[in-house]
Design an enzyme around this catalytic site. Sequence first.
Site, short mmCIF file in Angstrom:
data_model
loop_
_atom_site.label_atom_id
_atom_site.label_comp_id
_atom_site.label_asym_id
_atom_site.label_seq_id
_atom_site.Cartn_x
_atom_site.Cartn_y
_atom_site.Cartn_z
N ARG A 291 -24.76 12.93 14.54
CA ARG A 291 -23.42 13.50 14.46
C ARG A 291 -23.00 14.04 15.82
NH1 ARG A 291 -23.25 18.82 10.91
NH2 ARG A 291 -21.24 18.93 11.95
N GLU B 243 -14.32 13.42 2.02
CA GLU B 243 -14.01 14.15 0.80
C GLU B 243 -12.68 14.87 1.03
OE1 GLU B 243 -17.50 16.28 -1.03
OE2 GLU B 243 -18.39 15.76 0.89
N LYS C 150 -16.97 23.41 7.84
CA LYS C 150 -15.72 23.64 7.10
C LYS C 150 -15.60 25.09 6.67
CE LYS C 150 -15.06 18.99 5.21
NZ LYS C 150 -15.03 18.17 3.97
#
Length: 715
Positions: A399, A70, A409
Amino acid sequence: MNAKTVQTSSMAANPTDAPRPSNFLRQIIEHDLARGTDTARRWVGHPGEGSVQAAGGPDPARIRTRFPPEPNGYLHVGHAKSICLNFGLARDYGGVCHMRFDDTNPEKEDEEYVRSILDAVQWLGFSWEGTLGGKPVSHLYHASDYFDFMYRAAEYLVETGHAYVDEQTPEQMRAARGDFNTPGTESPYRHRSPAENLARLREMRAGLHPDGAMVLRAKIDMAHPNINLRDPAIYRIRHATHHRTGDAWCVYPMYSFAHPIEDALENITHSICTLEFEDQRPFYEWTLERIVPILRAPQFEAARAWIEKIEAQGLEAGKEFALHCHNHADRLWASEAEGRMRALFARWEHDREAVLRDLPEFFALLKTQPEQFTPLLAHALDIERPNPFLLPRQHEFARLNLTYVVTSKRKLAQLVNEARVSGWDDPRMPTIVGLRRRGYTPEAIQLFAERIGVSKSDSWIDYATLEACLREDLEHKAHRGMAVLDPVKLVLTNWAEVFGSDDYLEDCTQPALPHAAIAEGQTPPPERVFKIGREVWIEREDFEAVPPKGYKRLYPPRPGADGQMQPGNVVRLKGGYVIECTGCVKDATGQVTEVHAKVIPGTKSGTPGADSVKAKAAITWVGVADGVRAEVRLYDRLFTDPHPDAGGKNFLDALNPDSLKVVTAYVEPSLAAAKPDEKFQFERHGYFVADRADHGVDGKLVFNRVTGLKDSWAK
């Protein structure tokens, strides 16, 4: 973007022959290739639904993967693992990896992030450019490329009764969703007719309602144990300007709805994501299987023909197929037709003879309303051809969890916004731009990604593993150089006596790369040349007025056990002469301001007399005459806690107060020619890089410490 790139298009016909460690994703891909799961795909040269792709030839890519960030922030080391994984698998299996931006949230996206992401992928050594039919082709795509089709799919779901417009408030919907122990409550708007819902959806599309007034929801199962299937939202109203489409849209698809459609339109075969999306996989499949009639129209028509063919083969073939469908009853959902099929399957549980009696009704349901049974047929028709609708499959891996790092983030943005770091490219940040400025190489990060592998289980990787990969890469690349980071002047008091003048300077040489560090096939670089004279800079720690036990560097004469004065210690100035310490000068506070020694003639490195005097140690130094002043930034880990944000801890409490120290150093003259981003090994100190942003500005030399020569955090 002038970064080195590796061609990953794949119009390469065969996978690489280089051996790679196996893992569960490779095993899945190899099984699919052997089974021919995706061999019927066609590719017209660009994304599109099945009717578009039918005009193309067989897809030249054996597999297609994608990296779908994104564009709402800077990529971090976890993304680097995903980049290496997706592009690497495509490379190894003769495939293509698409570079795709999931730009479905206009309020948080920006072209700045787009540019930084593209730059990061190229810097890591990968490319989305390729060839098709001998002509260049780009596999750079955006979710916004497909907004028209996504909206068409939304209307299709409404028309077939699988989506509805909900006008409850967000709070009401949240309360009605239930929890893991309580089923959800159906919306009062859930049972509107398709015509009513279509009218409301078009009002949303026309901008007649404010943000949050209503959403389009999938009609699945409000009591499902997987909360993600409790009528998830698929479209919402956002009166926001999109960075690519401007104000063309005021409704935007949810990521969970858009993502599978993007994959399907791009012919993706293996949609690889992290484990947090595992619970979303059923909705990924529901979305694609529900819209098959418009997404894969040729394959849908083939499915209808198969049904006719199977029925025409007689009762036994029909019964076998019906029971095979029964084995996939979990693919039936909310429509009336599916309810009737579910009732048939329930009857067969207790009465297998009922199958033959029910065959006419079974086939009638499939033939008259096949669009209601595409989720069932997607699996049941697998006996006719693997993956009959050519849909992508989602696979999840664990992950990257790296110690001494945060990758949220929000938390990274907080570090930047509160000026805890100098920016997104601060060398202490785990962002790719930060790692790059710190001095990490693409090869080191690729090696790290390969070495840690992929698995289905969450685990922690020690930060030292990343640093070790960097050392391994730089060992054969980084030219050596001497630097003094905490300088004190060393005066060779007998210099004029030995060489005839205090101003005499003599050349010294050292290899730019030691022979042991020169990789096979690598051309040895020219030797470094620097000068020794009466005064040189040495590290302050290389002199002790009162040496501790076992100390082997410079110390002055001192009384021996018998009370007699013993001479000062003898050491070698690396690449230069052997010297004997004679004393020091201190200031009023007792701090040493000069170290004194005498040079021992005939002991210069590389000469016949070099070994005539045995020195207990060799120390690094920089000549006062030709040494160059430099700013050296000693970076360390940003956090002192290996898990700074685990268990609800405030990650700011774990900030390392010593994560950056700036010193004025002296470096040998060869380092004055360093170019930004050039890496070096400062002998004894570790690996350093000329800062990408500040080095060379106004003639100033700025070096960042990348990592030490060994792990200083090891217990």
